[in-house]
Design a protein around this motif. Structure first.
Motif, mmCIF file in Angstrom:
data_model
loop_
_atom_site.group_PDB
_atom_site.id
_atom_site.type_symbol
_atom_site.label_atom_id
_atom_site.label_comp_id
_atom_site.label_asym_id
_atom_site.label_seq_id
_atom_site.Cartn_x
_atom_site.Cartn_y
_atom_site.Cartn_z
ATOM 1 N N TYR A 17 5.142 2.643 -7.023
ATOM 2 C CA TYR A 17 5.796 3.935 -6.799
ATOM 3 C C TYR A 17 5.370 4.600 -5.502
ATOM 4 O O TYR A 17 6.111 5.410 -4.950
ATOM 5 C CB TYR A 17 5.661 4.834 -8.031
ATOM 6 C CG TYR A 17 6.790 4.477 -8.949
ATOM 7 C CD1 TYR A 17 8.020 5.090 -8.812
ATOM 8 C CD2 TYR A 17 6.666 3.431 -9.858
ATOM 9 C CE1 TYR A 17 9.097 4.694 -9.567
ATOM 10 C CE2 TYR A 17 7.740 3.028 -10.615
ATOM 11 C CZ TYR A 17 8.962 3.664 -10.472
ATOM 12 O OH TYR A 17 10.037 3.257 -11.200
ATOM 13 N N TRP A 18 4.195 4.254 -4.999
ATOM 14 C CA TRP A 18 3.847 4.755 -3.680
ATOM 15 C C TRP A 18 4.790 4.150 -2.633
ATOM 16 O O TRP A 18 5.271 4.825 -1.729
ATOM 17 C CB TRP A 18 2.383 4.453 -3.328
ATOM 18 C CG TRP A 18 2.055 4.989 -1.976
ATOM 19 C CD1 TRP A 18 1.929 4.297 -0.813
ATOM 20 C CD2 TRP A 18 1.915 6.373 -1.624
ATOM 21 N NE1 TRP A 18 1.712 5.141 0.234
ATOM 22 C CE2 TRP A 18 1.702 6.436 -0.241
ATOM 23 C CE3 TRP A 18 1.961 7.565 -2.366
ATOM 24 C CZ2 TRP A 18 1.517 7.637 0.441
ATOM 25 C CZ3 TRP A 18 1.772 8.762 -1.694
ATOM 26 C CH2 TRP A 18 1.555 8.796 -0.302
ATOM 27 N N ARG A 19 5.093 2.862 -2.818
ATOM 28 C CA ARG A 19 5.999 2.202 -1.866
ATOM 29 C C ARG A 19 7.415 2.772 -1.968
ATOM 30 O O ARG A 19 8.097 2.953 -0.956
ATOM 31 C CB ARG A 19 5.992 0.691 -2.107
ATOM 32 C CG ARG A 19 4.666 0.040 -1.690
ATOM 33 C CD ARG A 19 4.695 -1.486 -1.770
ATOM 34 N NE ARG A 19 4.660 -1.958 -3.144
ATOM 35 C CZ ARG A 19 3.539 -2.300 -3.790
ATOM 36 N NH1 ARG A 19 2.361 -2.239 -3.198
ATOM 37 N NH2 ARG A 19 3.598 -2.722 -5.039
ATOM 38 N N LYS A 20 7.860 3.082 -3.180
ATOM 39 C CA LYS A 20 9.194 3.682 -3.335
ATOM 40 C C LYS A 20 9.228 5.066 -2.695
ATOM 41 O O LYS A 20 10.181 5.432 -2.003
ATOM 42 C CB LYS A 20 9.566 3.764 -4.817
ATOM 43 C CG LYS A 20 9.848 2.399 -5.433
ATOM 44 C CD LYS A 20 10.211 2.485 -6.917
ATOM 45 C CE LYS A 20 10.532 1.079 -7.444
ATOM 46 N NZ LYS A 20 10.884 1.079 -8.881
ATOM 47 N N LEU A 21 8.175 5.825 -2.948
ATOM 48 C CA LEU A 21 8.075 7.158 -2.352
ATOM 49 C C LEU A 21 8.192 7.057 -0.835
ATOM 50 O O LEU A 21 8.922 7.820 -0.189
ATOM 51 C CB LEU A 21 6.742 7.782 -2.762
ATOM 52 C CG LEU A 21 6.553 9.277 -2.520
ATOM 53 C CD1 LEU A 21 5.475 9.822 -3.471
ATOM 54 C CD2 LEU A 21 6.156 9.590 -1.092
#
Lengths: 321, 321
Positions: free
Chosen positions: B301-305
Motif C-alpha cells: 500500500y505504500w507503493r500504491k500510495l
C-alpha cells in the motif's frame, strides 16, 4: 483447519467439464481436515466435497481409497461416494495435484460423544468390516506394530523434552508390544482413524463416516481398539466404561468376536495408543514454526496406553466374553 | 482462514429453534474470513451463513450492519439477507458471543480480476450508494482521515523496521492528506472494504457483495477510491488503467460524478492507500506469534500510495471528466 491449494478462475469450470454434475454455483474452502484441501462444492446437481490431495497422502494409494469408497457405498455403507468423470475415472488434477469429487454427507460430528454415539460407532464399525469383506485389493498398514520402532527412532531424544524418560519408556513398551502382538486374528479392511470428527450424526442417528485415508488391511479388532482410545476417554483422562460397553456390545451384536479376538483387546488397545502417541510425538517435534495446525499433545496417548497396560483383561472394557 | 468458536452439541439445535428455517442438516466451518467465525449452514429451508462475531466487530454496531443489509436487500441489492428470528430480531447469542444467520450467496470471488470484473464492481458500487441513500441511521467511519495519525502513532517506531524511514514518510504524507482532504463532497453509506474476496461472480455476472462490517457514512467517492486500490493494481504493482477506466465508467454511468468528486479522486485514492497501509502495518507489527492468519505486507500500500501521489489528475485513471 486448512486450505492449502487455491483454485484459480476457470480451473473449476475446466474441472467440472469432465464430470456430469453441472456447473459450479459455489465452492467454499472448509476449515476442517488437516491433511488435504477441502471445498464444499455446490453445483446444479447438489452438494459435493472437492478434495485436493496434499503431500501426506501417497498419490499411488488414491485409486485404492476411492475404489474402497465406491465398494462400501455400493453396499449401503454411509461413506462419501466418489463421483465418476465422463471418462469413467474418479481422479482428476488441479495444479498438478490429484483431486477427487465425492458426495456430501449430511450431519455433524459430535463434540462431546455420549454413550449412544459410542454404540452407533461400534455398530457402524462392524458394518464397515462386513461390507469390506469382499473388497479384493489390499493395502498394507504402514503404521502397524513393525513400523512403530523406526518411527520412535525418528523422533529421537526429543521425546525426553516432552516428558523426561519418555524415549526409554517407549522403547520398553515396544519390546512388550512386538512380542505380545497377536499374529493370527481375523484380518480385513480397517478404517484405522475412526475418531469423533470422522463420524457424522443427524437427528441422533449416525449419518456418515468420512476420511478413509488411513484405511488398510490389518487385524479387524485393532480397529475396535483404536475406537476404544478415540471415543471412550473423557477430556480429564478418565476411561468411560459405559461408552466402551456400548461400543463393544454394538460391534459384536453385528460381528461376533471370537475368544482370541476378545482376549487380545487390551494389547491391541495398548498398541493403538502407541500408534497415536508416536505420530503425535513426531508431529509435535517436527511441526514448522507458525504452522496453521497446532499439533495435539502426545502425552494424552501415553496416559491412555498406561490405562490399557493396567487392565487385567478385556472385561475391564465393560463386557465379559 | 479461521474458525475461532466451536459450536457445541445441542447449541445449534437450540439456536435454530429460535428461527423458522428448520433443523440443521449440516454446519461446516469455512476457511474464508479472518475477522469472525463463519459456518455454512444447511437446513431444511436451504443454505445459510452463520456468523459468530469475534472481538474485532463492536457488538453495539451489529444492529446497524444488519439493518443495512436488510435495507439493501429490500431494494434488490445482492447482499446477504439477515434471517429474522421468531421474535423478529436478527441477533442471537452463541457462547456469550453475538451471532447472526444470513442468506447464502451463490458465486465465487475472482482470484485474478479482469476488466469485466472491474466494470461490474463500479456498477455495483454505484447501485449500493443509490440503494442506501434513504437508509436513515448513521455510523461514522472510525478509520477516516482524522483517525490515521493516531493509528500511525500506535504503530510507533516499528514502521522503520518494515522499511527504513517509513514512520517519517507516513507523518509527512498525513500532513498533506489532512490539509488536502475534501470536506464538502456528497456523503452517504459506503462499503469501505470492497476487495475482490468480498465480491462474488456466477456465470460472469456479479452475484453478491459480502462483508459489510466496515460500512459507514463517509464521502461516496472515497469508496470508489478504495476500489481503485483494491481492484486496479496487478500483482507486480503495475496500475491497470483499463480496469480503472471500466470501473469509473460503470460507476458514473449509474451515478454521475460531479466535477469536484472527479477531481478529488487522486487525493482520495492516496488516502485510501494510507488507510490500508496503516491497518496492515498495525497488524504486521502486532500479530501474535503463531497466529492462524498471516498478516499482509503493508508496503504494497505504500507503493500504491506513491502511484496516486504521482498522478497529475483524475484523468490518470483512464477517463476525462
Amino acid at each position: 483447519m486448512a486450505v492449502y491449494t487455491e483454485i484459480g478462475d476457470g480451473e473449476l469450470d475446466a474441472l467440472l467439464a469432465d464430470y456430469e454434475i453441472g456447473g459450479a454455483i459455489a465452492c467454499t474452502g472448509i476449515a476442517e481436515g488437516v491433511e488435504n484441501s477441502n471445498f464444499l462444492l455446490q453445483t446444479d446437481a447438489g452438494m459435493f466435497i472437492l478434495t485436493i490431495y496434499e503431500k501426506r497422502v501417497k498419490p499411488d494409494d488414491l485409486p485404492w481409497f476411492l475404489a474402497l469408497l465406491s465398494h462400501l457405498s455400493d453396499r449401503g455403507f454411509p461413506c462419501p461416494v466418489p463421483v465418476r468423470r465422463r471418462d469413467g475415472g474418479v481422479l482428476s488434477d488441479i495444479r498438478a495435484k490429484p483431486a477427487a469429487i465425492v458426495s456430501f454427507l449430511k450431519g455433524r460430528w459430535p463434540r462431546k460423544p455420549l454413550p449412544r454415539h459410542a454404540w452407533a460407532v461400534g455398530d457402524a464399525l462392524a458394518s464397515l468390516h462386513l461390507a469390506a469383506a469382499d473388497f479384493g485389493p489390499e493395502r498394507p498398514n504402514d503404521l502397524s506394530v513393525g513400523d512403530w520402532r523406526p518411527l520412535a527412532e525418528r523422533c529421537g531424544p526429543g521425546a525426553d523434552d516432552v516428558r523426561s524418560g519418555l524415549a526409554d519408556e517407549i522403547a520398553r513398551e515396544l519390546d512388550v508390544l512386538e512380542t505380545a502382538w497377536p499374529r493370527d486374528l481375523p484380518r480385513g479392511i480397517i478404517h484405522a482413524d475412526l475418531f469423533p470428527d470422522n463420524v457424522f450424526f443427524l437427528d441422533e442417528r449416525l449419518s456418515g463416516v468420512i476420511d478413509f485415508y488411513f484405511a488398510c488391511n490389518d487385524i479387524l479388532v485393532y480397529d475396535l481398539a483404536i475406537c476404544l482410545n478415540a471415543w471412550c476417554f473423557e477430556p480429564d483422562g478418565a476411561f468411560n466404561i459405559t461408552k466402551a460397553r456400548q461400543m463393544l456390545g454394538a460391534y459384536r451384536a453385528r460381528r461376533p468376536l471370537s475368544r482370541p479376538e476378545f482376549d487380545a483387546l487390551p494389547v491391541l488397545a495398548r498398541g493403538a495408543a502407541m500408534r497415536f502417541l508416536l505420530t503425535r510425538l513426531y508431529d509435535w517435534l517436527n511441526h514448522p514454526e507458525g504452522a496453521f495446525v497446532t499439533p495435539k499433545n502426545p502425552l494424552e496417548y501415553w496416559r491412555k496406553l498406561d490405562f490399557h497396560r493396567g487392565v487385567g483383561g478385556a472385561a475391564a472394557y465393560g463386557l465379559d466374553f
